[in-house]
Design a protein around this motif. Structure first.
Motif, PDB file in Angstrom:
ATOM      1  N   TYR A   1       0.830  -1.208   0.000  1.00  0.00           N
ATOM      2  CA  TYR A   1       0.000   0.000   0.000  1.00  0.00           C
ATOM      3  C   TYR A   1       0.854   1.244   0.000  1.00  0.00           C
ATOM      4  CZ  TYR A   1      -3.094   3.656   1.763  1.00  0.00           C
ATOM      5  OH  TYR A   1      -3.783   4.837   1.922  1.00  0.00           O
ATOM      6  N   TRP A   2       1.886   1.312   0.825  1.00  0.00           N
ATOM      7  CA  TRP A   2       2.721   2.515   0.889  1.00  0.00           C
ATOM      8  C   TRP A   2       3.552   2.688  -0.369  1.00  0.00           C
ATOM      9  CZ3 TRP A   2       0.990   5.864   3.951  1.00  0.00           C
ATOM     10  CH2 TRP A   2       0.383   5.500   5.152  1.00  0.00           C
ATOM     11  N   GLN A   3       3.871   1.586  -1.041  1.00  0.00           N
ATOM     12  CA  GLN A   3       4.533   1.705  -2.344  1.00  0.00           C
ATOM     13  C   GLN A   3       3.584   2.323  -3.361  1.00  0.00           C
ATOM     14  OE1 GLN A   3       7.826   0.922  -3.259  1.00  0.00           O
ATOM     15  NE2 GLN A   3       7.167   2.052  -5.081  1.00  0.00           N
ATOM     16  N   TRP A   4       2.322   1.919  -3.348  1.00  0.00           N
ATOM     17  CA  TRP A   4       1.326   2.530  -4.234  1.00  0.00           C
ATOM     18  C   TRP A   4       1.139   4.003  -3.883  1.00  0.00           C
ATOM     19  CZ3 TRP A   4      -2.605  -1.820  -2.694  1.00  0.00           C
ATOM     20  CH2 TRP A   4      -2.153  -3.043  -3.222  1.00  0.00           C
ATOM     21  N   TYR A   5       1.151   4.288  -2.593  1.00  0.00           N
ATOM     22  CA  TYR A   5       0.976   5.670  -2.130  1.00  0.00           C
ATOM     23  C   TYR A   5       2.107   6.547  -2.663  1.00  0.00           C
ATOM     24  CZ  TYR A   5      -1.432   8.780   1.170  1.00  0.00           C
ATOM     25  OH  TYR A   5      -2.193   9.763   1.738  1.00  0.00           O
TER      26      TYR A   5
ATOM     27  N   ASN B   1       3.112  -4.831  -9.795  1.00  0.00           N
ATOM     28  CA  ASN B   1       2.535  -4.391  -8.527  1.00  0.00           C
ATOM     29  C   ASN B   1       3.338  -3.246  -7.911  1.00  0.00           C
ATOM     30  OD1 ASN B   1       0.612  -5.045  -6.181  1.00  0.00           O
ATOM     31  ND2 ASN B   1       2.618  -5.156  -5.182  1.00  0.00           N
ATOM     32  N   GLU B   2       4.652  -3.237  -8.144  1.00  0.00           N
ATOM     33  CA  GLU B   2       5.509  -2.198  -7.567  1.00  0.00           C
ATOM     34  C   GLU B   2       5.282  -0.837  -8.200  1.00  0.00           C
ATOM     35  OE1 GLU B   2       6.549  -5.072  -8.744  1.00  0.00           O
ATOM     36  OE2 GLU B   2       6.940  -6.137  -6.844  1.00  0.00           O
ATOM     37  N   MET B   3       4.673  -0.782  -9.382  1.00  0.00           N
ATOM     38  CA  MET B   3       4.461   0.479 -10.079  1.00  0.00           C
ATOM     39  C   MET B   3       3.025   0.972  -9.994  1.00  0.00           C
ATOM     40  SD  MET B   3       7.353   1.485 -11.176  1.00  0.00           S
ATOM     41  CE  MET B   3       6.713   2.848 -12.145  1.00  0.00           C
TER      42      MET B   3
ATOM     43  N   GLY C   1      -3.873  -0.090  -7.320  1.00  0.00           N
ATOM     44  CA  GLY C   1      -3.451  -1.007  -6.273  1.00  0.00           C
ATOM     45  C   GLY C   1      -4.600  -1.409  -5.355  1.00  0.00           C
ATOM     46  N   LEU C   2      -5.428  -0.431  -4.962  1.00  0.00           N
ATOM     47  CA  LEU C   2      -6.562  -0.759  -4.093  1.00  0.00           C
ATOM     48  C   LEU C   2      -7.560  -1.671  -4.801  1.00  0.00           C
ATOM     49  CD1 LEU C   2      -7.205   2.693  -2.370  1.00  0.00           C
ATOM     50  CD2 LEU C   2      -6.214   0.639  -1.342  1.00  0.00           C
TER      51      LEU C   2
ATOM     52  N   VAL D   1       6.073   1.756 -21.255  1.00  0.00           N
ATOM     53  CA  VAL D   1       5.061   1.012 -20.517  1.00  0.00           C
ATOM     54  C   VAL D   1       5.621   0.595 -19.160  1.00  0.00           C
ATOM     55  CG1 VAL D   1       3.655  -1.083 -20.494  1.00  0.00           C
ATOM     56  CG2 VAL D   1       3.910   0.222 -22.599  1.00  0.00           C
ATOM     57  N   ASP D   2       4.786   0.693 -18.131  1.00  0.00           N
ATOM     58  CA  ASP D   2       5.150   0.348 -16.761  1.00  0.00           C
ATOM     59  C   ASP D   2       6.193   1.314 -16.184  1.00  0.00           C
ATOM     60  OD1 ASP D   2       4.543  -1.264 -14.572  1.00  0.00           O
ATOM     61  OD2 ASP D   2       6.273  -2.555 -14.884  1.00  0.00           O
ATOM     62  N   THR D   3       6.067   2.591 -16.548  1.00  0.00           N
ATOM     63  CA  THR D   3       6.927   3.631 -15.986  1.00  0.00           C
ATOM     64  C   THR D   3       6.060   4.815 -15.556  1.00  0.00           C
ATOM     65  OG1 THR D   3       7.302   4.764 -18.101  1.00  0.00           O
ATOM     66  CG2 THR D   3       8.818   2.966 -17.518  1.00  0.00           C
ATOM     67  N   TYR D   4       6.638   5.689 -14.749  1.00  0.00           N
ATOM     68  CA  TYR D   4       5.918   6.895 -14.339  1.00  0.00           C
ATOM     69  C   TYR D   4       5.588   7.781 -15.528  1.00  0.00           C
ATOM     70  CZ  TYR D   4       7.440   5.736  -9.570  1.00  0.00           C
ATOM     71  OH  TYR D   4       7.641   5.117  -8.366  1.00  0.00           O
ATOM     72  N   PHE D   5       6.522   7.866 -16.486  1.00  0.00           N
ATOM     73  CA  PHE D   5       6.307   8.740 -17.638  1.00  0.00           C
ATOM     74  C   PHE D   5       5.138   8.278 -18.491  1.00  0.00           C
ATOM     75  CE2 PHE D   5      10.774   9.864 -16.777  1.00  0.00           C
ATOM     76  CZ  PHE D   5      10.649  11.235 -16.739  1.00  0.00           C
TER      77      PHE D   5
END
Length: 280
Positions: free
Chosen positions: A72-76, A224-226, A232-233, A141-145
């Motif tokens: 959860y805190w990683q998603w946060y 899941n880490e991204m 995530g929820l 894909v699968d990045t913040y950008f």
């Protein structure tokens, strides 16, 4: 209108706004209450105001701060990074585009503004497939950008900044040019400070949009880490089991950054929306 009539109108408006406030706050209160109820009781009764107050405790919040809440805190953190980065980049680029469309009469400016209005009327869901193919082509894909890039220069932000800048005095630009100031200097040193209310209003709107964005991150994020918070929820609800303890308590904590953002910029929010909305 007499004094008595004004008094009754004021009473009716107060009552109306009180009812609207209660309706608006009911889902929030329901969520907060649910976050303190045992998951077994939620499974039986669902979201309901009829419950035993003795069953309320803060155990669900302890689950968030335990090893169970590590993801959860990683998603946060992912949501904070994405939303914070998007706010900064969107305000920077969208304000410059809106400023240029409002303050400079260059060839094609009207066409560009019409294109902005056209894109503004097109639902984002229609654009998702070509945007997703673009993210694949750029290997993002699968990045913040991948989450931020399509929303950095948002049509609604460009339109808003253009409308706001139409009310700025162009005489300041002429005076600055006479003093030898460059065009970038005029924007950053003179015009940008005058656009403070518009920056505050768009910071809240863009931050709220990014923080609650679900469909686009769901499409471009795979690990899941991204995951951001909404994605995530959503993974906590599965056919094999539902983690209601983490879901509801975590959902309550997601409200905190938006409340802080609004409280920080609330002085400028209304004035920014009002001035930016009436300039033509």
């Amino acid at each position: 209108m007499g004094k008595n009539n004004k008094k009754w109108v004021s009473i009716l408006l107060t009552a109306l706004f009180a009812v609207i406030t209660v309706i608006a706050l009911t889902p929030v209160v329901s969520l907060i209450v649910a976050s303190m109820r045992p998951s077994s009781e939620l499974m039986r009764q669902g979201l309901s105001f009829f419950f035993d107050p003795a069953t309320l405790d803060l155990g669900n919040y302890l689950a968030v701060f335990s090893e169970e809440g590590a993801s959860y805190w990683q998603w946060y953190m992912n949501s904070l990074i994405v939303s914070g980065g998007l706010i900064v980049l969107s305000l920077f680029f969208s304000s410059m585009v809106g400023y240029a469309l409002a303050m400079y009469n260059f060839k094609g400016s009207r066409v560009i503004f019409l294109l902005v209005l056209f894109v503004l009327m097109v639902p984002f869901e229609i654009l998702m497939l070509p945007l997703y193919q673009m993210m694949i082509g750029l290997s993002l894909v699968d990045t913040y950008f991948a989450v931020m890039l399509p929303l950095i220069v948002a049509p609604v932000a460009v339109f808003f900044f253009r409308q706001y800048c139409l009310g700025l005095p162009k005489e300041l630009m002429e005076s600055a040019r006479i003093d030898g100031c460059t065009e970038y200097g005029i924007f950053f040193k003179i015009m940008a400070p005058l656009m403070g209310p518009s920056f505050a209003a768009m910071a809240i709107l863009q931050g709220l949009t990014s923080w609650n964005n679900f469909l686009w991150p769901l499409l471009v994020l795979r690990s899941n880490e991204m995951f951001t918070l909404p994605v995530g929820l959503a993974t906590l609800l599965t056919p094999y089991g539902n983690n209601y303890e983490l879901l509801f308590s975590g959902s309550v904590l997601t409200i905190v950054p938006i409340v802080i953002l609004f409280l920080f910029f609330q002085r400028f929010f209304i004035s920014g929306l009002t001035v930016g909305g009436v300039k033509g």
